[in-house]
Write a protein that holds these residues in place. Structure first.
Motif, short mmCIF file in Angstrom:
data_model
loop_
_atom_site.label_atom_id
_atom_site.label_comp_id
_atom_site.label_asym_id
_atom_site.label_seq_id
_atom_site.Cartn_x
_atom_site.Cartn_y
_atom_site.Cartn_z
N HIS A 107 32.02 43.37 19.50
CA HIS A 107 32.10 44.03 18.19
C HIS A 107 32.62 43.11 17.09
N HIS B 111 27.71 47.24 29.15
CA HIS B 111 29.02 47.87 28.92
C HIS B 111 29.24 48.93 29.99
N ILE B 112 30.46 48.97 30.48
CA ILE B 112 30.82 49.93 31.52
C ILE B 112 30.87 51.34 30.94
N SER B 113 31.56 51.46 29.82
CA SER B 113 31.70 52.78 29.17
C SER B 113 30.55 52.99 28.18
C1 DQA Z 1 33.43 47.44 27.09
C2 DQA Z 1 33.47 48.26 25.80
C3 DQA Z 1 34.20 47.52 24.71
O1 DQA Z 1 34.23 48.30 23.51
C4 DQA Z 1 35.64 47.26 25.13
O2 DQA Z 1 36.30 46.49 24.15
C5 DQA Z 1 35.75 46.62 26.48
C6 DQA Z 1 34.81 47.02 27.52
C7 DQA Z 1 32.80 48.21 28.26
O3 DQA Z 1 32.41 47.57 29.21
O4 DQA Z 1 32.73 49.45 28.23
O5 DQA Z 1 36.67 45.86 26.74
O6 DQA Z 1 32.63 46.29 26.86
#
Ligand code: DQA
Length: 137
Positions: free
Chosen positions: A77, A97-99
């Motif tokens: 970001h 991204h995991i989430s």
């Molecule tokens: C992330 C989502 C990002 O916004 C966050 O800063 C992370 C993990 C994810 O894998 O969901 O550190 O990349």
């Protein structure tokens, strides 16, 4: 086939970091299972909390590997440097991204990387990495 997973800041804390968002599994355990399941692939791993080290690694592997699975975490970001590195290389990059970042804070809903990657997998927990791997295979 040579593929590398590159994880950005704070992902070394998976397993203990905000388990309600990121789950209980350490990345090391997840990676071992993935390497066993896809044992015909050379599946490497690199993690750093430091933006420049991530850029160095992207440049190092970005002309010889068959794929990069990149979770740049918070740098997604913020980092034009990582976005430029992704654009500069020839190896295809899958952003992971995991989430589900779109279901979270507004500042997580923009990625500097997305325009320069081959594809994006978001929100399937740790499984996001395996889906990215399958897409490269
Ligand atoms: C992330 C989502 C990002 O916004 C966050 O800063 C992370 C993990 C994810 O894998 O969901 O550190 O990349």
């Amino acid at each position: 086939m040579k593929i590398i997973i590159i994880n950005g800041p704070n992902l070394n804390l998976l397993g203990t970091r905000e388990p309600d968002v990121y789950g209980n599994q350490t990345f090391e355990n997840y990676l071992k299972a993935l390497q066993l399941k896809y044992n015909t692939v050379q599946l490497d791993y690199f993690q750093s909390n430091i933006e420049g080290r991530l850029i160095d690694k992207i440049q190092e592997v970005g002309f010889s590997y068959d794929g990069i699975i990149l979770n740049a975490a918070a740098y997604t970001h913020t980092s034009i440097g990582i976005a430029d590195a992704v654009k500069a290389i020839t190896t295809p990059v899958i952003e992971v991204h995991i989430s589900n970042t779109f279901a979270r804070e507004e500042y997580r809903q923009h990625s500097f990387l997305s325009a320069n990657v081959k594809g994006i997998i978001i929100g399937f927990g740790m499984k996001s990495y395996e889906l990215a791997l399958q897409s490269l295979l």
